[in-house]
Design a protein around this motif. Structure first.
Motif, PDB file in Angstrom:
ATOM      1  N   THR A 187      22.055 -15.854  30.948  1.00  0.00           N
ATOM      2  CA  THR A 187      21.556 -16.020  29.586  1.00  0.00           C
ATOM      3  C   THR A 187      22.212 -14.988  28.667  1.00  0.00           C
ATOM      4  O   THR A 187      23.163 -14.296  29.055  1.00  0.00           O
ATOM      5  CB  THR A 187      20.031 -15.841  29.541  1.00  0.00           C
ATOM      6  N   GLU A 188      21.688 -14.883  27.456  1.00  0.00           N
ATOM      7  CA  GLU A 188      22.172 -13.884  26.504  1.00  0.00           C
ATOM      8  C   GLU A 188      22.033 -12.466  27.071  1.00  0.00           C
ATOM      9  O   GLU A 188      22.813 -11.576  26.721  1.00  0.00           O
ATOM     10  CB  GLU A 188      21.400 -13.998  25.184  1.00  0.00           C
ATOM     11  N   GLN A 189      21.053 -12.242  27.946  1.00  0.00           N
ATOM     12  CA  GLN A 189      20.868 -10.924  28.553  1.00  0.00           C
ATOM     13  C   GLN A 189      22.036 -10.548  29.464  1.00  0.00           C
ATOM     14  O   GLN A 189      22.249  -9.375  29.759  1.00  0.00           O
ATOM     15  CB  GLN A 189      19.556 -10.892  29.341  1.00  0.00           C
ATOM     16  N   HIS A 190      22.797 -11.549  29.906  1.00  0.00           N
ATOM     17  CA  HIS A 190      23.952 -11.291  30.769  1.00  0.00           C
ATOM     18  C   HIS A 190      25.262 -11.278  29.979  1.00  0.00           C
ATOM     19  O   HIS A 190      26.335 -11.141  30.576  1.00  0.00           O
ATOM     20  CB  HIS A 190      24.035 -12.344  31.867  1.00  0.00           C
ATOM     21  N   GLY A 191      25.182 -11.456  28.655  1.00  0.00           N
ATOM     22  CA  GLY A 191      26.386 -11.389  27.838  1.00  0.00           C
ATOM     23  C   GLY A 191      26.756 -12.666  27.120  1.00  0.00           C
ATOM     24  O   GLY A 191      27.690 -12.665  26.307  1.00  0.00           O
ATOM     25  N   LEU A 192      26.059 -13.777  27.392  1.00  0.00           N
ATOM     26  CA  LEU A 192      26.346 -15.004  26.663  1.00  0.00           C
ATOM     27  C   LEU A 192      26.038 -14.804  25.176  1.00  0.00           C
ATOM     28  O   LEU A 192      25.024 -14.188  24.828  1.00  0.00           O
ATOM     29  CB  LEU A 192      25.493 -16.163  27.198  1.00  0.00           C
ATOM     30  N   PRO A 193      26.864 -15.329  24.273  1.00  0.00           N
ATOM     31  CA  PRO A 193      26.585 -15.183  22.849  1.00  0.00           C
ATOM     32  C   PRO A 193      25.397 -16.011  22.402  1.00  0.00           C
ATOM     33  O   PRO A 193      24.791 -15.735  21.370  1.00  0.00           O
ATOM     34  CB  PRO A 193      27.876 -15.655  22.180  1.00  0.00           C
ATOM     35  N   THR A 194      25.046 -17.050  23.171  1.00  0.00           N
ATOM     36  CA  THR A 194      23.900 -17.890  22.876  1.00  0.00           C
ATOM     37  C   THR A 194      23.463 -18.598  24.150  1.00  0.00           C
ATOM     38  O   THR A 194      24.262 -18.820  25.056  1.00  0.00           O
ATOM     39  CB  THR A 194      24.228 -18.934  21.792  1.00  0.00           C
ATOM     40  N   ASN A 195      22.181 -18.949  24.224  1.00  0.00           N
ATOM     41  CA  ASN A 195      21.674 -19.728  25.358  1.00  0.00           C
ATOM     42  C   ASN A 195      21.848 -21.223  25.140  1.00  0.00           C
ATOM     43  O   ASN A 195      21.562 -22.019  26.031  1.00  0.00           O
ATOM     44  CB  ASN A 195      20.194 -19.428  25.594  1.00  0.00           C
TER      45      ASN A 195
END
Length: 224
Positions: A187-195
């Motif tokens: 998810t965003e918590q892992h570095g994705l710019p958006t979910n």
């Protein structure tokens, strides 16, 4: 979709584009909704009434399947043997370059994405199981004879990685990876710019590409 040379291919309302060496280049002007790249690097695009093939030099139009005539946005995937699979509402057709063969699942099956595994089996993500009364997220495998559906945490699109794991995207909760035994969520918590992810493709080196609902392309390179 990702090509054997590592390039990324995208199709839409402005035609077909290839991303390689950090540059976008338009390759065709035909409008389509879905794209698939074969092992030989050739490209197939599909839409309603459209099935075009690019061999690296020229485009060739082919007769569409029943799914492409009936539905606005049929799904397409290219198998290891070069055959093309096209899916729609309760419809799955295979094209060998000359002839279409129907492999229709039970009524009520509505795929939301499709990919082909290393063994040639067809995998489709669905908002409903094969049986209409058993509604839920499902990842359905078709081996040419048997339909098998597995529960999954979410769906939008799917792609296989070289290591055999499958990646799945979802519109609200990011990406999921299944290694054959357990699920991993990103998810965003892992570095994705958006979910809010839409499509997914995996390159020959394991690089994972995502498109977002906001028009971005995201690249993820797993640790070796």
């Amino acid at each position: 979709d990702s090509a054997p040379d590592g390039s990324l291919w995208i199709v839409g309302g402005s035609g077909t584009w290839a991303y390689n060496n950090r540059e976008w280049n338009q390759v065709g002007e035909a409008r389509a909704d879905k794209i698939g790249v074969a092992r030989d690097g050739s490209v197939w695009i599909a839409g309603r009434g459209v099935l075009d093939h690019f061999d690296g030099t020229k485009w060739t139009s082919h007769a569409p399947s029943t799914a492409q005539i009936a539905f606005d946005e049929p799904f397409i995937a290219v198998a290891p043997d070069g055959s093309v699979w096209v899916g729609g509402d309760s419809t799955l057709d295979r094209y060998d370059g000359t002839t279409w063969t129907s492999h229709a699942p039970s009524g009520g099956f509505m795929p939301n994405g499709m990919t082909v595994g290393p063994d040639g089996s067809v995998w489709m993500e669905s908002g409903g199981y094969i049986e209409p009364e058993a509604y839920g997220y499902g990842l359905t495998r078709y081996d040419g004879e048997t339909w098998t559906t597995y529960p999954i945490p979410a769906y939008s699109d799917a792609a296989f990685a070289p290591d055999g794991s499958v990646w799945i995207t979802e519109f609200h909760t990011g990406a999921f990876q299944f290694d054959g035994q357990e699920w991993f969520q990103y998810t965003e918590q892992h570095g994705l710019p958006t979910n809010a992810l839409e499509k997914v493709a995996v390159g020959p080196d394991g690089t994972v590409w995502f498109t977002t609902l906001f028009g971005h392309v995201v690249r993820y390179q797993p640790a070796p």
